[in-house]
Design a protein around this motif. Structure first.
Motif, PDB file in Angstrom:
ATOM      1  N   VAL A  99       0.684  -1.246  -0.012  1.00 56.06           N
ATOM      2  CA  VAL A  99      -0.025   0.229  -0.212  1.00 56.06           C
ATOM      3  C   VAL A  99       0.919   0.979   0.054  1.00 56.06           C
ATOM      4  CG1 VAL A  99      -1.789   1.368   1.270  1.00 56.06           C
ATOM      5  CG2 VAL A  99      -1.866  -1.221   1.214  1.00 56.06           C
ATOM      6  N   HIS A 100       0.693   2.047  -0.776  1.00 52.60           N
ATOM      7  CA  HIS A 100       1.607   3.311  -1.039  1.00 52.60           C
ATOM      8  C   HIS A 100       0.665   4.528  -1.287  1.00 52.60           C
ATOM      9  CE1 HIS A 100       1.461   1.558  -4.959  1.00 52.60           C
ATOM     10  NE2 HIS A 100       1.425   2.731  -5.479  1.00 52.60           N
ATOM     11  N   ASP A 101       1.340   5.698  -1.199  1.00 56.50           N
ATOM     12  CA  ASP A 101       0.738   6.969  -1.790  1.00 56.50           C
ATOM     13  C   ASP A 101       1.617   7.311  -2.983  1.00 56.50           C
ATOM     14  OD1 ASP A 101       3.276   8.166  -0.827  1.00 56.50           O
ATOM     15  OD2 ASP A 101       2.071   8.874   1.246  1.00 56.50           O
ATOM     16  N   HIS A 102       1.302   8.709  -3.446  1.00 56.89           N
ATOM     17  CA  HIS A 102       2.155   9.248  -4.707  1.00 56.89           C
ATOM     18  C   HIS A 102       2.758  10.437  -4.605  1.00 56.89           C
ATOM     19  CE1 HIS A 102      -0.948   6.255  -6.318  1.00 56.89           C
ATOM     20  NE2 HIS A 102       0.168   5.778  -6.707  1.00 56.89           N
ATOM     21  N   THR A 103       2.222  11.350  -3.537  1.00 54.00           N
ATOM     22  CA  THR A 103       2.497  12.684  -3.220  1.00 54.00           C
ATOM     23  C   THR A 103       2.236  13.652  -4.333  1.00 54.00           C
ATOM     24  OG1 THR A 103       4.932  12.779  -4.131  1.00 54.00           O
ATOM     25  CG2 THR A 103       4.511  12.068  -1.579  1.00 54.00           C
ATOM     26  N   VAL A 157      -4.204   6.224  -0.861  1.00 55.42           N
ATOM     27  CA  VAL A 157      -3.292   5.113  -1.123  1.00 55.42           C
ATOM     28  C   VAL A 157      -4.011   4.025  -1.822  1.00 55.42           C
ATOM     29  CG1 VAL A 157      -2.061   6.024   0.959  1.00 55.42           C
ATOM     30  CG2 VAL A 157      -4.072   4.661   1.268  1.00 55.42           C
ATOM     31  N   HIS A 158      -3.083   3.140  -2.397  1.00 57.55           N
ATOM     32  CA  HIS A 158      -3.559   1.934  -3.010  1.00 57.55           C
ATOM     33  C   HIS A 158      -2.580   0.952  -3.253  1.00 57.55           C
ATOM     34  CE1 HIS A 158      -2.266   2.328  -7.266  1.00 57.55           C
ATOM     35  NE2 HIS A 158      -1.174   2.967  -6.629  1.00 57.55           N
ATOM     36  N   SER A 159      -2.867  -0.307  -3.648  1.00 59.97           N
ATOM     37  CA  SER A 159      -1.881  -1.248  -3.788  1.00 59.97           C
ATOM     38  C   SER A 159      -2.396  -1.785  -5.027  1.00 59.97           C
ATOM     39  CB  SER A 159      -1.748  -2.263  -2.687  1.00 59.97           C
ATOM     40  OG  SER A 159      -2.771  -3.105  -2.550  1.00 59.97           O
ATOM     41  N   GLY A 205       9.534  11.769  -1.677  1.00 57.61           N
ATOM     42  CA  GLY A 205       8.588  11.413  -0.576  1.00 57.61           C
ATOM     43  C   GLY A 205       7.736  10.664  -0.196  1.00 57.61           C
ATOM     44  N   ARG A 206       7.562   9.466  -1.337  1.00 56.21           N
ATOM     45  CA  ARG A 206       6.457   8.624  -1.107  1.00 56.21           C
ATOM     46  C   ARG A 206       6.556   7.822  -0.128  1.00 56.21           C
ATOM     47  NH1 ARG A 206       5.947   5.858  -6.721  1.00 56.21           N
ATOM     48  NH2 ARG A 206       4.085   5.405  -6.191  1.00 56.21           N
ATOM     49  N   ARG A 207       5.441   7.329   0.385  1.00 54.24           N
ATOM     50  CA  ARG A 207       5.475   6.437   1.467  1.00 54.24           C
ATOM     51  C   ARG A 207       4.627   4.895   1.250  1.00 54.24           C
ATOM     52  NH1 ARG A 207       5.093   9.645   6.978  1.00 54.24           N
ATOM     53  NH2 ARG A 207       3.367  10.966   5.874  1.00 54.24           N
TER      54      ARG A 207
END
Ligand SMILES: [Fe+2]
Length: 201
Positions: free
Chosen positions: A99-103, A151-153, A177-179
């Motif tokens: 699972v992650h974001d994109h900023t 956020v998605h995967s 800075g993506r997490r």
């Protein structure tokens, strides 16, 4: 296939990509970034993906079968200041992201094959775990769009090779800075900017 056919397809594809990016840039410029403008941008990309004959696996070679790399990213367009970055992503079964974001805003639309997108709610300050909201199968004619903190995967497991489009407010090589969420520890961890992107012919 004779080279002339490949060349004329490349020319038509380049014109379509330029026109689509121009449309998306104009939407963002005129309306700013919000869920409504993002939806219009998503629709412009879905319309581009409908021209399937311009995006074949002859044009965008998939990663070799049996190798470690399950996907290959081709850059179709990116502004000089790295904004409005559009990629063709070609992938085979075995892709599963955390699972992650994109900023920045992000849009994924399908063209060939299937990519499962699992969408989650997560606190913007990342003080807690993601909670799954729904799942969308991205395939021909469909697509998903994300605001910078969403956020998605993604998961690719079907028998068919996948060719889809990923577009971001800024090029992936610029996003430092993506997490992503590490379920084992519950941490959100910053991951390095993407590299190894190929330029489309
Ligand atoms: Fe993503």
């Amino acid at each position: 296939m004779p080279d002339a056919a490949l060349d004329s397809r490349a020319e038509a594809r380049a014109a379509l990509v330029t026109g689509t990016v121009d449309k998306i840039r104009a939407i963002e410029t005129e309306e700013g970034l919000n869920r409504d403008s993002l939806e219009k941008m998503r629709q412009a990309l879905v319309a581009m993906a409908a021209e399937r004959e311009l995006f074949t696996l002859d044009d965008f070679a998939p990663p070799p079968e049996g190798g470690d790399m399950k996907s290959t990213l081709y850059r179709l367009s990116e502004d000089d200041d790295h904004r409005f970055a559009l990629y063709a992503n070609v992938a085979r079964a075995g892709v599963s992201s955390p699972v992650h974001d994109h900023t920045v805003w992000a849009i994924i639309v399908g063209c060939r094959g299937q990519e499962l997108n699992r969408r989650f709610d997560a606190p913007d300050d990342r003080s807690g775990p993601p909670v799954e909201r729904d799942q969308v199968m991205v395939e021909d004619g469909t697509g998903v769009a994300f605001m910078p903190d969403d956020v998605h995967s993604i998961h690719i497991d079907g028998p068919e090779l996948v060719l889809n489009f990923h577009m971001y407010g800024k090029g992936l090589e610029q996003l430092h800075g993506r997490r992503f969420h590490k379920p084992e520890t519950g941490e959100w961890i910053v991951f390095p900017a993407h590299s190894d992107i190929r330029d489309a012919r």
